[in-house]
Scaffold this motif. Structure first.
Motif, PDB file in Angstrom:
ATOM      1  N   PHE A  36      -3.444  -0.790  10.929  1.00 18.83           N
ATOM      2  CA  PHE A  36      -4.689  -0.692  10.182  1.00 18.83           C
ATOM      3  C   PHE A  36      -5.856  -0.849  11.138  1.00 18.83           C
ATOM      4  O   PHE A  36      -5.720  -1.403  12.215  1.00 18.83           O
ATOM      5  CB  PHE A  36      -4.769  -1.729   9.053  1.00 18.83           C
ATOM      6  CG  PHE A  36      -4.950  -3.136   9.538  1.00 18.83           C
ATOM      7  CD1 PHE A  36      -6.217  -3.670   9.703  1.00 18.83           C
ATOM      8  CD2 PHE A  36      -3.852  -3.918   9.821  1.00 18.83           C
ATOM      9  CE1 PHE A  36      -6.379  -4.974  10.149  1.00 18.83           C
ATOM     10  CE2 PHE A  36      -3.999  -5.218  10.265  1.00 18.83           C
ATOM     11  CZ  PHE A  36      -5.269  -5.744  10.432  1.00 18.83           C
ATOM     12  N   LYS A  40      -8.298  -1.440   6.715  1.00 23.46           N
ATOM     13  CA  LYS A  40      -7.788  -2.750   6.305  1.00 23.46           C
ATOM     14  C   LYS A  40      -6.804  -2.700   5.138  1.00 23.46           C
ATOM     15  O   LYS A  40      -6.734  -3.594   4.327  1.00 23.46           O
ATOM     16  CB  LYS A  40      -8.944  -3.678   5.956  1.00 23.46           C
ATOM     17  CG  LYS A  40      -9.863  -3.917   7.131  1.00 23.46           C
ATOM     18  CD  LYS A  40     -10.530  -5.244   7.021  1.00 23.46           C
ATOM     19  CE  LYS A  40     -11.290  -5.620   8.240  1.00 23.46           C
ATOM     20  NZ  LYS A  40     -12.359  -4.796   8.666  1.00 23.46           N
ATOM     21  N   GLY A  41      -6.013  -1.639   5.040  1.00 25.19           N
ATOM     22  CA  GLY A  41      -5.003  -1.566   3.998  1.00 25.19           C
ATOM     23  C   GLY A  41      -5.590  -1.264   2.631  1.00 25.19           C
ATOM     24  O   GLY A  41      -6.744  -0.903   2.509  1.00 25.19           O
ATOM     25  N   HIS A  42      -4.771  -1.419   1.610  1.00 27.75           N
ATOM     26  CA  HIS A  42      -5.206  -1.184   0.244  1.00 27.75           C
ATOM     27  C   HIS A  42      -4.271  -1.911  -0.721  1.00 27.75           C
ATOM     28  O   HIS A  42      -3.239  -2.426  -0.323  1.00 27.75           O
ATOM     29  CB  HIS A  42      -5.245   0.321  -0.065  1.00 27.75           C
ATOM     30  CG  HIS A  42      -3.914   0.981   0.007  1.00 27.75           C
ATOM     31  ND1 HIS A  42      -3.357   1.400   1.188  1.00 27.75           N
ATOM     32  CD2 HIS A  42      -3.012   1.284  -0.959  1.00 27.75           C
ATOM     33  CE1 HIS A  42      -2.180   1.948   0.954  1.00 27.75           C
ATOM     34  NE2 HIS A  42      -1.939   1.881  -0.330  1.00 27.75           N
ATOM     35  N   THR A  43      -4.654  -1.960  -1.995  1.00 25.61           N
ATOM     36  CA  THR A  43      -3.802  -2.606  -2.997  1.00 25.61           C
ATOM     37  C   THR A  43      -3.071  -1.532  -3.798  1.00 25.61           C
ATOM     38  O   THR A  43      -3.585  -0.445  -4.031  1.00 25.61           O
ATOM     39  CB  THR A  43      -4.636  -3.493  -3.957  1.00 25.61           C
ATOM     40  OG1 THR A  43      -5.622  -2.687  -4.572  1.00 25.61           O
ATOM     41  CG2 THR A  43      -5.284  -4.634  -3.206  1.00 25.61           C
ATOM     42  N   THR A  52      -0.897  -6.204  -1.931  1.00 26.19           N
ATOM     43  CA  THR A  52      -1.691  -5.620  -0.858  1.00 26.19           C
ATOM     44  C   THR A  52      -0.785  -5.013   0.203  1.00 26.19           C
ATOM     45  O   THR A  52       0.176  -5.638   0.640  1.00 26.19           O
ATOM     46  CB  THR A  52      -2.577  -6.710  -0.201  1.00 26.19           C
ATOM     47  OG1 THR A  52      -3.405  -7.283  -1.213  1.00 26.19           O
ATOM     48  CG2 THR A  52      -3.458  -6.115   0.877  1.00 26.19           C
ATOM     49  N   ASP A  54      -0.950  -4.166   3.821  1.00 27.36           N
ATOM     50  CA  ASP A  54      -1.802  -4.438   4.980  1.00 27.36           C
ATOM     51  C   ASP A  54      -1.665  -3.381   6.067  1.00 27.36           C
ATOM     52  O   ASP A  54      -2.620  -3.048   6.738  1.00 27.36           O
ATOM     53  CB  ASP A  54      -1.461  -5.808   5.584  1.00 27.36           C
ATOM     54  CG  ASP A  54      -1.872  -6.945   4.659  1.00 27.36           C
ATOM     55  OD1 ASP A  54      -2.858  -6.788   3.938  1.00 27.36           O
ATOM     56  OD2 ASP A  54      -1.189  -7.979   4.677  1.00 27.36           O
ATOM     57  N   PHE A  55      -0.462  -2.882   6.268  1.00 22.39           N
ATOM     58  CA  PHE A  55      -0.205  -1.927   7.332  1.00 22.39           C
ATOM     59  C   PHE A  55       0.130  -0.574   6.719  1.00 22.39           C
ATOM     60  O   PHE A  55       1.065  -0.462   5.936  1.00 22.39           O
ATOM     61  CB  PHE A  55       0.950  -2.411   8.223  1.00 22.39           C
ATOM     62  CG  PHE A  55       0.611  -3.663   8.969  1.00 22.39           C
ATOM     63  CD1 PHE A  55      -0.119  -3.599  10.144  1.00 22.39           C
ATOM     64  CD2 PHE A  55       1.005  -4.894   8.487  1.00 22.39           C
ATOM     65  CE1 PHE A  55      -0.435  -4.750  10.833  1.00 22.39           C
ATOM     66  CE2 PHE A  55       0.689  -6.053   9.169  1.00 22.39           C
ATOM     67  CZ  PHE A  55      -0.037  -5.976  10.348  1.00 22.39           C
TER      68      PHE A  55
END
Length: 112
Positions: A36, A40-43, A52, A54-55
């Motif tokens: 990332f 910053k990733g996503h949900t 979440t 993250d990567f």
């Protein structure tokens, strides 16, 4: 010689490979990676639960090429990988001191 390392979105791989082949780049190494940046990733939602990620999945391309193709390769790679949205990726260029083809013993640009 230079080593170009590019981190791109997975669905852009075919376009990038075709664009690089069109300018005469014959080989590359590909690795599936996760990471990332500003994204910053996503949900995501899974079975009603939010979690979440993250990567995010990315593709890491490595190209060892002669100095005469570097600018053109970067230009074509960036154009093919561009979506205009966050997470398009990055390109890193580093000097490559030596290359040796194991099968024939060729060195330098001849080994590429």
């Amino acid at each position: 010689m230079k080593l170009i390392v590019a981190i791109i979105k997975p669905f852009k791989l075919d376009e990038v490979r075709e664009a690089l082949s069109a300018i005469g780049i014959q080989g590359m190494t590909l690795t599936e990676v996760k990471g990332f940046g500003r994204q910053k990733g996503h949900t995501e939602l899974y079975r009603g639960a939010e979690y979440t990620v993250d990567f995010l999945p990315k593709i890491r391309l490595e190209l060892a090429i002669g100095d005469e193709l570097v600018e053109q390769a970067i230009e074509v790679l960036c154009a093919a990988a561009h979506t205009g949205k966050i997470g398009d990726g990055k390109v890193f260029v580093t000097p490559l001191e030596q290359a040796i083809r194991i099968r024939t013993g060729e060195e330098g640009v001849d080994a590429l």
